[in-house]
Design a protein around this motif. Structure first.
Motif, PDB file in Angstrom:
ATOM      1  N   LEU A  73     -22.177  36.721   7.606  1.00  0.00           N
ATOM      2  CA  LEU A  73     -21.478  37.710   8.421  1.00  0.00           C
ATOM      3  C   LEU A  73     -21.372  37.181   9.844  1.00  0.00           C
ATOM      4  O   LEU A  73     -22.297  36.536  10.332  1.00  0.00           O
ATOM      5  N   GLY A  74     -20.274  37.481  10.490  1.00  0.00           N
ATOM      6  CA  GLY A  74     -20.162  37.182  11.919  1.00  0.00           C
ATOM      7  C   GLY A  74     -20.182  35.714  12.263  1.00  0.00           C
ATOM      8  O   GLY A  74     -20.496  35.338  13.382  1.00  0.00           O
ATOM      9  N   ALA A  75     -19.854  34.859  11.304  1.00  0.00           N
ATOM     10  CA  ALA A  75     -19.936  33.427  11.571  1.00  0.00           C
ATOM     11  C   ALA A  75     -18.584  32.815  11.888  1.00  0.00           C
ATOM     12  O   ALA A  75     -18.469  31.619  12.082  1.00  0.00           O
ATOM     13  N   LYS A  76     -17.576  33.678  11.927  1.00  0.00           N
ATOM     14  CA  LYS A  76     -16.216  33.128  12.082  1.00  0.00           C
ATOM     15  C   LYS A  76     -15.997  32.490  13.457  1.00  0.00           C
ATOM     16  O   LYS A  76     -15.083  31.713  13.636  1.00  0.00           O
ATOM     17  N   SER A  77     -16.881  32.831  14.385  1.00  0.00           N
ATOM     18  CA  SER A  77     -16.631  32.377  15.753  1.00  0.00           C
ATOM     19  C   SER A  77     -17.149  30.980  16.044  1.00  0.00           C
ATOM     20  O   SER A  77     -17.364  30.625  17.177  1.00  0.00           O
ATOM     21  N   GLY A  78     -17.384  30.174  15.002  1.00  0.00           N
ATOM     22  CA  GLY A  78     -17.655  28.769  15.276  1.00  0.00           C
ATOM     23  C   GLY A  78     -19.108  28.363  15.211  1.00  0.00           C
ATOM     24  O   GLY A  78     -19.433  27.196  15.401  1.00  0.00           O
ATOM     25  N   CYS A  79     -20.000  29.279  14.935  1.00  0.00           N
ATOM     26  CA  CYS A  79     -21.406  28.920  14.756  1.00  0.00           C
ATOM     27  C   CYS A  79     -21.978  29.865  13.721  1.00  0.00           C
ATOM     28  O   CYS A  79     -21.815  31.065  13.802  1.00  0.00           O
ATOM     29  N   ALA A  80     -22.638  29.317  12.728  1.00  0.00           N
ATOM     30  CA  ALA A  80     -23.079  30.122  11.591  1.00  0.00           C
ATOM     31  C   ALA A  80     -24.596  30.266  11.531  1.00  0.00           C
ATOM     32  O   ALA A  80     -25.177  30.416  10.470  1.00  0.00           O
TER      33      ALA A  80
END
Ligand code: FAD
Ligand code: SF4
Lengths: 330, 771
Positions: free
Chosen positions: A150-157
């Motif tokens: 979840l919430g990893a779309k912004s370039g850091c997972a």
């Protein structure tokens, strides 16, 4: 490891004096800090050891009914504390299940909340990834079995590692943060930073700021709370999925619900979807399952971590059941 | 003149009388009727208190005056050319005393991340570490391949452009008899082995066609790293320009000596290697290693002792691992469950090295009409494999014993029964299977897989293991009896941790009727006489017969001294509890110390040499061993909990049951760790290992270890003076297969890949089934 100065302040005021030099960092139990220093990921000039300051080590029931925890309380003290055990089994369980007895004896709750990501690319000097100022994220298309769903779309997972953060967030905890001049209160909810905001930090904390107190509001004593952590092995392992729920119940009707997922996203993840399913409804096993399903509605898995979606659905379900005393296994 | 002796051999409750010839200078081998005081009982380690109090000094603890600290700079890239090295800044860094290049000829090619480039010595480890960071290297990065399946493709990057010879150590099991093994691209092999010899692939395929039932499936195992507690390393100290003394964390003091002598072109007698205590090796610590040579080079250059110990990351990257494997089995049987044909096509990678075979179990456990195995090494850009506790067997057994289990279910025969039917030639295994079944409660096992209600399912599984009876010859144990009656035992081999010093003290105490603590053992020093490297589980089998022989010879010398004093002849004398007496007149005696005080000169010296076994016919070349697992699987989370492991093993005549059980416990724990947790993970995009530590490279911890019920079956063969066979390796072989079979019994789905982590369990349960 580079040479460094080791400061031993005797009072909180002295801590701030030492912190004036921007190349200083707070050291509490030192578990996380030393890991980072040994791998050469940080090389501070000065460590400011706050461990010797007794004023930062307390668990107390305040007159207004709130419960306060000092940042220097160790994870083992927390797990053994009577007040915590009585009202907040979620927090007790979170502390108890971290690492090893030796680490729990040294590690503090303040340090636990502020620890840095465990992403293996981040933790290795061999990879200069975005979080360390590099050009890209190695995990998104690399070895991402333990990374975010979840919430990893912004370039850091990365996944948020702190177990106590998950439990405390479900308990609506508030941090008291001081820089020596001003003190502010901040919802734990607002403490963690998403990659989209700033990929290089995990919390809003500035170098010269100290967590001096963690407060759990009075009404949280009436919330039924539980924390469950799934891991690959039972000795000192990080969670594959951990979940804390706190439910305000009226009979079998749920009036308020906090469902927080750890190891799911770069920050402790408040599952609005799961909470929505629960709030205002009579909780049954079916509903708990539905909340579990809902918690993963927005999930966006990477190549190797699809299984985590299944895990979260189950852990959310089990945590809800256990919080209100239903056996989830039958 | 050889003597003829009567011996009782076999399982304790089924002894058979035989006669055997033994050399004149040897005592009658212990047999099934000998009831001994120490041997076969539980004796605590003689050095246990030293280890638990920290008094034991490991190589890591050696501190010499003026000693420097060595460090190796390694390539961060899996495949590159080192074009230029500039160490001028590092050379000027405080405390730096020497820098030595791996190769003075540049450019130099590196083929895995972690390959050595240069060594540096400084006055403190911190200075050495910091100085290394100042070295500037110009690399030209090359293509690389770290995935075993990608490496097999004809268009893959080729790791070695010239042919690679197999390098073996004392730990490797199978000798390659082929002079020439084909190498194409990254594929070296296949090496074909068959039973009977010289059958072709066509022969096995047509036999499979004729079988009633054929099970075909592919099994995969991961790369496991050794993770011994003490890392690799040495302290090297030149006593003179041509005399070298080395403290090494090694499982082969003599192989370290041999390799250093060869590298420095010195007579072996100029080199002394000492390993007083060591913190584990598991097969990765034979020879001096690159680090050992580097330490000695740095020491020579600086004229100061140098300690060079690797760190945990280097352990994972560069000094060995258990190769992975992909095993494709075809198992053919008749309807009645008779195993007819076994075919295995396997490959695996030992990184830039060789030794990825996994066919041993398929060739050895059962005796079907035909066996055909084909094994290939695939090269990738990763650290070389090394012998690892039963090379090839844990991986081979995970595949093979699961394939056998699956076959049994297909035929419709209980998998335990299937194993019994097909091993009637192996009386020990039959006994072990039945004994283990009783202990685990096999009769309570659900006949049908996945029979429990609710998400937590319980299951039982079993697996066989096979290992070999090996020993080394020419090893010498020396015994001194001093004038005050005290006894010393000397040998140059190392104690890898199994407790060999205790066992040797027991053997000597038994023969000399003294107490175990009366035997002063001097061990782990190449000046003390040839001993084996601890590989192939040979240490106990190699040294105990020699120790008993030496003790026997010393006893005879004591009798020679006592005889005139008692007015009789030596052959009329006996020994018991500190007394030498005339056999028929027990009151006519002298104490041990009285006789010792009459020793001419200062001591009696007696030696025993390990020669070939006196009994060969009818002695088994293999040892059996079975393990059973009881597991619970949470089908909603994929979590596997092991409730219990039952391990029933044989190893000839048991010596110290306590250290023996420790070996089995250790083997089972390592097996559990291999089954469920351990995995070396290389980043697919950079070829760099992402988990080179003990946190993300997961190893079973105390909470992961179940009850281990271990039983050692006494199997007397009296093949030599002691009758011992090793156990260190076999104990870890069948664990992962037993667990896999139990998981199937619990959930009704096969997990054919290691480690069996929650994601794999869930994938097996849901993704493949499509639900
Ligand atoms: C093998 C292993 C397994 C682990 N498993 C888990 C796990 O499953 N779950 C989990 O949650 N954790 C786990 N941990 C992490 C461990 O719990 C944390 O490292 C530890 O809690 C950090 O606390 P500390 O007191 O040692 O912090 P320190 O290392 O002293 O500090 C950590 C950070 O917090 C800052 N800091 C400390 N106190 C304050 C304060 N009062 N105000 C402001 N900043 C402060 C420091 O400056 C530093 O940046 C594991 C660690 C190990 C080694
Ligand atoms: S997930 Fe974040 S910390 Fe990990 S490699 Fe990607 S950017 Fe770096």
């Amino acid at each position: 490891m580079k040479k460094f100065e080791y400061a031993q302040p005797k009072s909180i005021d002295e801590v701030f004096q030492y912190l004036e030099d921007p190349d200083s960092v707070i050291k509490s139990g030192g578990i996380d800090l030393l890991d980072l220093m040994k791998e050469d990921l940080i090389a501070p000039k000065r460590l400011v050891n706050i461990r010797s300051i007794n004023q930062l080590s307390f668990v107390r029931e305040n007159e207004d009914g709130t419960i306060s925890i000092g940042p220097n309380v160790t994870l083992s003290e927390l797990a053994d504390n009577e007040i915590i055990t009585k009202y907040f089994p979620a927090l007790r369980e979170a502390a108890r299940l971290i690492a090893t007895p030796q680490i729990r004896n040294a590690a503090t709750i303040g340090g636990n909340l502020c620890q840095r990501s465990r992403c293996w690319y981040f933790r290795s000097i061999d990879f200069d990834c975005s979080r360390k100022g590099g050009s890209h994220c190695y995990a998104l298309f690399g070895e991402n079995k333990y990374h975010a769903v979840l919430g990893a779309k912004s370039g850091c997972a990365i996944v948020q590692p702190s177990g106590t953060a998950v439990a405390l967030m479900s308990l609506n905890a508030v941090l008291v943060i001081s820089n020596g001049k001003n003190e502010k209160q901040l919802d734990l909810n607002e403490f963690y930073v998403e990659p989209a905001q700033d990929i290089t930090k995990e919390t809003i904390l500035e170098n010269n700021e100290l967590i001096v107190e963690i407060i759990i509001p009075k009404e949280m004593r009436n919330y039924k709370n539980r924390y469950i952590k799934l891991k690959e092995k039972q000795s000192y392992d990080w969670p594959l999925a951990d979940v804390a729920v706190a439910l305000k119940m009226n009979g079998i009707k749920c009036e308020e619900a906090n469902v927080i997922l750890g190891s799911a996203a770069p920050i402790p993840w408040k599952s609005k979807e799961a909470e929505f399913e629960l709030k205002g409804n009579r909780i049954t096993k079916e509903l708990a399952r539905k909340a579990g399903e809902a918690s993963m509605e927005e999930a966006f898995p990477l190549a190797e971590n699809k299984y985590k979606i299944r895990l979260f659905k189950i852990v959310v379900y089990r945590a809800i059941c256990e919080a209100i005393g239903i056996n989830p296994y039958t | 003149m050889p003597k003829n002796v009567e011996l009782y051999v076999g399982l304790n409750d089924n002894l058979e009388k035989i006669t055997s010839f033994i050399p004149d200078n040897e005592p009658k081998p212990w047999d099934g009727k000998d009831n001994l005081k120490y041997i076969g009982n539980r004796v605590p380690r003689i050095d246990g208190h030293l280890k638990t109090t920290g008094k034991a000094k490991y190589s890591f603890d050696i501190q010499l005056a003026g000693m420097l600290y060595g460090r190796i700079l390694r390539s961060p890239y899996p495949s590159a050319i080192v074009k230029k090295i500039d160490y001028s800044k590092a050379a000027k860094y405080p405390g730096v005393k020497a820098i030595v290049l791996m190769s003075d000829d540049l450019p130099m090619q590196v083929r895995y991340a972690g390959q050595e480039i240069l060594g540096i010595a400084a006055d403190t480890i911190n200075h050495a570490n910091e100085a290394v960071k100042l070295i500037e290297i110009e690399y030209e990065k090359l293509e690389f391949v770290v995935d075993v399946d990608k490496a097999r493709r004809p268009f893959s990057h080729v790791v070695h452009d010239s042919s690679v010879q197999r390098v073996t150590t004392e730990g490797d099991t199978e000798e390659e008899d082929e002079d020439y093994v084909k190498q194409t691209g990254n594929i070296r092999g296949p090496i074909i082995e068959t039973k009977p010899e010289d059958i072709s692939e066509n022969d096995i395929d047509s036999l499979l066609d004729k079988c009633d039932i054929v099970h075909r499936a592919t099994y995969k195992t991961q790369v496991q790293t050794h993770c011994a507690l003490e890392t690799h390393g040495v302290v090297a100290h030149w006593l003179d320009n041509d005399k070298l003394k080395v403290w090494a964390s090694t499982q082969g003091t003599f192989s370290v000596r041999e390799e250093l002598a060869e590298y420095f072109n010195l007579p072996e007698s100029n080199i002394q290697v000492i390993t007083e205590f060591m913190g584990g090796g598991f097969g990765a610590k034979f020879g001096s290693g690159v680090y050992g040579v580097m330490a000695a080079r740095l020491a020579r250059k600086t004229n100061l002792p140098v300690r060079l110990m690797l760190d945990r990351k280097e352990e994972h990257l560069c000094v060995g691992n258990r190769p992975n494997s992909v095993q494709n089995y075809s198992i053919g049987t008749n309807k009645d469950g008779t195993l007819k044909a076994v075919k295995l096509i396997a490959y695996g990678t030992a990184g830039v090295g060789t030794g990825a075979g996994a066919g041993g179990p398929a060739r050895g456990i059962y005796r079907p009409e035909m066996v055909y195995t084909s094994e290939s090494d695939i090269f990738i850009n990763a650290g070389p494999g090394a012998a690892f506790r039963a090379p090839g067997h844990p991986q081979g057994t995970f595949g093979f014993e699961q394939a056998i289990d699956e076959t049994a279910y297909r035929v419709g025969i209980d998998p335990l029964e299937f194993r019994l039917i097909n091993t009637t030639f192996d009386e020990v295994r039959q006994y072990e299977l039945k004994r283990g079944a009783k202990k685990i409660g096999w009769n309570k096992r659900a006949k049908k897989a996945n029979s429990d209600a609710g998400p937590i399912k319980r299951g039982l599984g079993v697996a066989n293991s096979l290992w070999y009876y090996w020993y080394g010859r020419g090893h010498i144990v020396t015994i001194y009896i001093l004038k005050d009656g005290s006894v010393q035992l000397l040998n140059g081999a190392q104690d890898i941790g199994g407790g060999i010093t205790t066992i040797l003290a027991m053997v000597v105490a038994e023969e000399l009727c003294l107490k175990v603590e009366d035997i002063n053992v001097k061990f782990g020093d190449t000046n003390l006489g040839q001993g084996p490297a601890s590989g192939g589980s040979v240490t106990t089998a190699s040294l105990t017969p020699a120790a008993r022989k030496a003790a026997y010879a010393a006893k005879m010398k004591m009798f020679d001294i006592a005889a005139p004093l008692l007015n009789t002849e030596a052959r009329n004398l006996s020994l018991s509890d500190g007394k030498i007496f005339i056999t028929d007149e027990p009151n006519n005696s002298l104490t041990w110390n009285q006789v010792a005080s009459k020793i001419e000169g200062s001591q009696i010296t007696a030696t025993g040499e390990r020669i070939k076994d006196s009994r060969i016919n009818g002695v088994r070349w293999w040892i059996s061993g079975v393990q059973f697992a009881d597991v619970s699987v949470d089908v909603e989370t994929g979590d596997v909990k092991i409730n219990k492991i039952v391990a029933v093993h044989d190893c000839g005549r048991p010596m110290d049951r306590l250290t023996l059980e420790s070996q089995v416990h250790g083997g089972v724990i390592q097996g559990i760790s291999y089954a469920l947790y351990e995995d070396r993970i290389l980043d697919r995009n950079t070829g760099i290992m992402v988990n080179p530590n003990l946190e993300q490279y997961k190893i079973a911890g105390s909470l992961d270890i179940p009850e281990i019920d271990c039983e050692i079956v006494d199997f007397n063969q009296s093949q030599n003076a002691s009758g011992a066979v090793g156990i260190g390796e076999p104990a870890t072989i069948p664990t992962s297969a037993a667990i896999a079979n139990a998981i199937y019994n619990a959930i009704g789905v096969r997990v054919r890949e290691l480690p069996m982590t929650p994601d794999r369990i869930l994938n097996a349960l849901y993704d493949r089934a499509g639900s």
